[in-house]
Design an enzyme around this catalytic site. Structure first.
Site, short mmCIF file in Angstrom:
data_model
loop_
_atom_site.label_atom_id
_atom_site.label_comp_id
_atom_site.label_asym_id
_atom_site.label_seq_id
_atom_site.Cartn_x
_atom_site.Cartn_y
_atom_site.Cartn_z
N CYS A 2 0.82 -1.20 0.00
CA CYS A 2 0.00 0.00 0.00
C CYS A 2 0.86 1.26 0.00
CB CYS A 2 -0.87 0.02 1.24
SG CYS A 2 -1.95 -1.38 1.37
N ARG A 27 5.41 0.20 -6.28
CA ARG A 27 5.41 -0.62 -5.07
C ARG A 27 4.46 -1.81 -5.17
NH1 ARG A 27 6.80 2.38 -0.27
NH2 ARG A 27 5.15 1.32 0.81
N TRP A 72 -2.84 -2.62 -1.58
CA TRP A 72 -2.41 -4.00 -1.85
C TRP A 72 -3.16 -4.83 -0.81
CZ3 TRP A 72 0.61 -7.88 0.63
CH2 TRP A 72 1.19 -8.83 -0.21
N ASN A 98 -2.20 2.49 5.86
CA ASN A 98 -1.30 1.37 5.53
C ASN A 98 -1.05 0.60 6.82
OD1 ASN A 98 -1.05 2.37 2.99
ND2 ASN A 98 1.08 3.03 3.19
N GLY A 99 -0.90 -0.70 6.71
CA GLY A 99 -0.62 -1.50 7.91
C GLY A 99 -1.79 -2.41 8.22
N GLU A 480 19.53 -16.40 -7.08
CA GLU A 480 19.06 -15.09 -7.54
C GLU A 480 18.45 -15.21 -8.95
OE1 GLU A 480 18.31 -12.49 -6.20
OE2 GLU A 480 18.29 -10.97 -7.77
N LYS A 484 14.53 -14.40 -9.88
CA LYS A 484 14.15 -13.44 -10.93
C LYS A 484 13.17 -14.07 -11.91
CE LYS A 484 15.10 -10.55 -9.44
NZ LYS A 484 15.95 -10.19 -8.33
N GLU A 487 9.74 -14.70 -10.34
CA GLU A 487 8.99 -13.47 -10.06
C GLU A 487 8.32 -12.89 -11.30
OE1 GLU A 487 10.56 -10.39 -6.91
OE2 GLU A 487 12.19 -11.03 -8.20
N HIS A 503 21.58 -35.65 -5.05
CA HIS A 503 21.01 -36.14 -3.79
C HIS A 503 19.48 -36.04 -3.77
CE1 HIS A 503 24.92 -36.71 -2.02
NE2 HIS A 503 25.27 -35.49 -2.42
N LYS A 601 6.81 -4.01 -4.24
CA LYS A 601 8.22 -3.62 -4.23
C LYS A 601 8.78 -3.60 -2.81
CE LYS A 601 12.14 -2.20 -5.82
NZ LYS A 601 13.03 -3.24 -6.34
O1 M6R Z 1 13.70 -3.92 0.01
P1 M6R Z 1 14.32 -5.23 0.38
O2 M6R Z 1 15.67 -5.39 -0.26
O3 M6R Z 1 14.39 -5.45 1.85
O4 M6R Z 1 13.38 -6.33 -0.23
C1 M6R Z 1 13.59 -7.68 0.04
C2 M6R Z 1 12.77 -8.55 -0.90
O5 M6R Z 1 11.40 -8.33 -0.69
C3 M6R Z 1 13.12 -8.29 -2.37
O6 M6R Z 1 14.47 -8.50 -2.63
C4 M6R Z 1 12.29 -9.18 -3.30
O7 M6R Z 1 12.66 -10.51 -3.15
C5 M6R Z 1 12.48 -8.70 -4.73
N1 M6R Z 1 11.22 -8.61 -5.38
C6 M6R Z 1 13.41 -9.53 -5.51
O8 M6R Z 1 13.49 -9.19 -6.85
#
Ligand code: M6R
Length: 606
Positions: A2, A27, A72, A98-99, A480, A484, A487, A503, A601
């Protein structure tokens, strides 16, 4: 997650709110709304994007104060009714929140028992009604918000608009809120960097704060009612541009920004003569560093993957134990905190709730925490008060790319600095510094000649699942790459250290299963080759990330060459083709690459 944007001044509030909310879009959100005070308070809200909400706005709304929200969903489905703002029964009090209000079930039940009709399923709506009930007592907006919040349990970034008062009351508890001071106008945002387009003077609120905001004044107090000093911070100019420019998507733009982002990160932080890192913000002398018994690194998602690389580098260069923790697990695992140890929390946004909780847990137990953070002035950065800004510039794409590289670079400099205070020689230090200074140029070289990325996309785009395998420093890079692709392309991915394949995971291989192997020219390369052979023998198709000129390329079905790189710095190069494979796969499949479904985000709820 949010987002909140608020305005009070002398200009028309609507275009300013829309502009602010557009800047919050990255975000992640599912519905939006604004409330404008023009005599009465009018609310416009809708499921969908800011542009869709804008299309329902009448052209002639004239009010000069208002609040906007991008939602959100947490409590209640994605519906117009659940979108914010929410109004009290009379419509005289309107809130965006928010929250999460944890005791909302009780609060809602009590309101209904008083005959109040709730129009949404949200926890937030209760606050609007509670404030109105309190306002009836003394018509004091600040006191009404205070009394209402004293009955709530949970987290809030809250903005309240009142029909009969020319002010906005804001409150913060566990969900960020920043006030921007303009000339005869005041802005409010849940995301500090968005304010830089409007003003460079900001007031950060702390948890438990309430502030009364007018066009020309800010009055700050605590939830208990004690008045507090208003401290204005001048925002540094960010080097990065938050606009798309010539790029079609932020993710691609940010991948291409990595060379410059890295230059900003390492600039002034390397001492070539002594072969040492120079991270002043750590506030640690060489003798402090020499006594560190161990290092813990904590983060989520991409930050966690960067932390794992940092962990390996710290052990290699500094010869002290280092261990990585998932932030969301950390505080629930009853961690034993050694006050002499160092704790690094890594976060792009500096707002991730899980990471922030870990910081508080460590501090509560007497430990020292350093932040490795991108967003200047963010909650985690301020909570740690020491650490390293990674200077990536604004990162807008939900999928983190350039922040990853800069986190790795910052941790490399730290590993070097501790290493030099202990066993690493000056010559080794100088060699690493030389290597680090070459990286931006090497990434540029690679980006000019990316290799057969689209052939890799063809292999993965319709796969049931994709494996990412690497060893040593390439094992977190594999994670990583998998994160990616998952996501943005919504393809199930598995990442393993290559030696672990036999394994168990190997059972999943079928004829044509794509595997991405990350194999730079380091001491574990030959070991990874065995895993490649085992996989090929079971029909897997191999996408190989390797150094140019390496005859390991004979092993791959698709070979993507990166420039030769110092073996300790290979993650900064090998990750780039993985980012590109994820990006192009998502685009080929027609996905919204910058705003992947269900993701936000900055994840400000636990
Ligand atoms: O803002 P932050 O680096 O603390 O965020 C951590 C994760 O939420 C963030 O890296 C998330 O996994 C990304 N969407 C990865 O691309």
């Amino acid at each position: 997650m949010c987002g909140i944007f608020g305005y009070i001044g002398s200009k028309r509030a609507t275009p300013i709110l829309i502009d602010g909310m557009r800047r919050l879009e990255y975000r992640g959100y599912d519905s939006t709304g604004i409330a404008i005070k023009d005599g009465d308070i009018s609310i416009f809200k809708k499921v969908g994007k800011v542009s869709e909400m804008r299309s329902i706005l009448p052209l002639n709304i004239q009010g000069t104060s208002g609040i906007g929200h991008t939602r959100w969903a947490t409590h209640g489905g994605v519906t117009d009714a659940n979108a914010h703002p929410h109004a009290s029964a009379s419509g005289d009090v309107v809130i965006v929140h928010n929250g999460i209000i944890n005791n909302s079930r009780l609060l809602r039940a009590s309101l209904m028992a008083q005959g109040i009709e709730l129009k949404s399923e949200t926890d937030s709506e209760a606050l609007a009604h509670m404030i109105e009930i309190e306002l009836a007592i003394d018509d004091d907006p600040e006191a009404a918000v205070r009394r209402a919040l004293q009955k709530a349990v949970g987290t809030w970034g809250l903005c309240v608009l009142f029909k009969n008062h020319d002010l906005i009351v804001v409150a913060r508890n566990g969900s960020p809120l920043v006030i921007g001071k303009g000339d005869g106008e005041t802005f409010i945002s849940s995301d500090g960097p968005t304010l830089s387009e409007f003003t460079d003077r900001v007031v950060y609120l702390e948890d438990g704060d309430i502030a009364v905001v007018t066009a020309t004044s800010i009055k700050r107090s605590s939830l208990k009612g004690d008045s507090k000093k208003v401290e204005v911070t001048v925002l540094e100019k960010s080097w990065g541009e938050a606009e798309l420019g010539a790029y079609e998507h932020f993710m691609l733009k940010e991948i291409h920004e990595q060379p410059d982002a890295l230059r900003h990160c390492i600039s002034g932080r390397l001492d070539r003569v002594r072969g040492n890192g120079r991270l002043g913000g750590l506030r640690l002398s060489p003798s402090d560093l020499a006594k560190v018994p161990h290092v813990r690194l904590i983060g989520c998602g991409t930050a966690l993957n960067a932390a794992e690389i940092g962990q390996l580098l710290i052990e290699k260069l500094a010869r002290i134990p280092a261990v990585t923790h998932i932030a969301s697990e950390f505080r629930y695992n009853e961690p034993v905190i050694n006050p002499n140890a160092l704790h690094f929390v890594i976060s792009q946004s500096g707002e991730t709730a899980d990471t922030l909780s870990a910081v508080k847990e460590i501090q509560l137990k007497g430990g020292q925490v350093h932040g490795v953070i991108n967003v200047v002035g963010s909650t985690i950065a301020r909570q740690c008060r020491q650490g390293v800004y990674i200077h990536s510039g604004p990162e807008q794409s939900v999928a983190s790319t350039k922040a990853f590289s800069n986190m790795v670079a910052a941790l490399t400099m730290f590993a070097l600095q501790v290493g030099r205070s202990r066993s690493t020689s000056k010559e080794r230090g100088q060699e690493i510094i030389h290597g680090l200074q070459q990286i931006p140029h090497l990434i540029e070289e690679y980006l000019e000649n990316q290799g057969p990325i689209m052939e890799a996309v063809e292999l993965v785009k319709n796969a049931k699942s994709v494996f990412f395998l690497g060893r040593g420093l390439s094992a977190p890079v594999a994670k990583e790459g998998a994160l990616k692709l998952m996501e943005v392309a919504y393809i199930p991915c598995l990442a393993y250290p290559a030696g672990e394949m036999k394994h168990g995971p190997i059972a999943l291989l079928e004829e044509g299963s794509p595997i991405i192997f990350i194999v730079p020219n380091d001491h574990v390369k030959e070991k990874t080759v065995s895993a490649i052979h085992e996989s090929k023998a079971r029909g897997a198709k191999i996408i190989l990330i390797h150094e140019e000129g390496d005859d390991i390329s004979l092993e791959g079905d698709v070979n993507i060459a990166i420039p030769k790189v110092h073996s300790l710095l290979s993650p900064l190069l090998t990750v780039v083709p993985l980012q590109l494979i994820a990006y192009h796969t998502a685009i080929t499949l027609g996905h919204d690459v910058d705003r992947p479904r269900n993701l936000a985000k900055s994840v400000t709820v636990e």
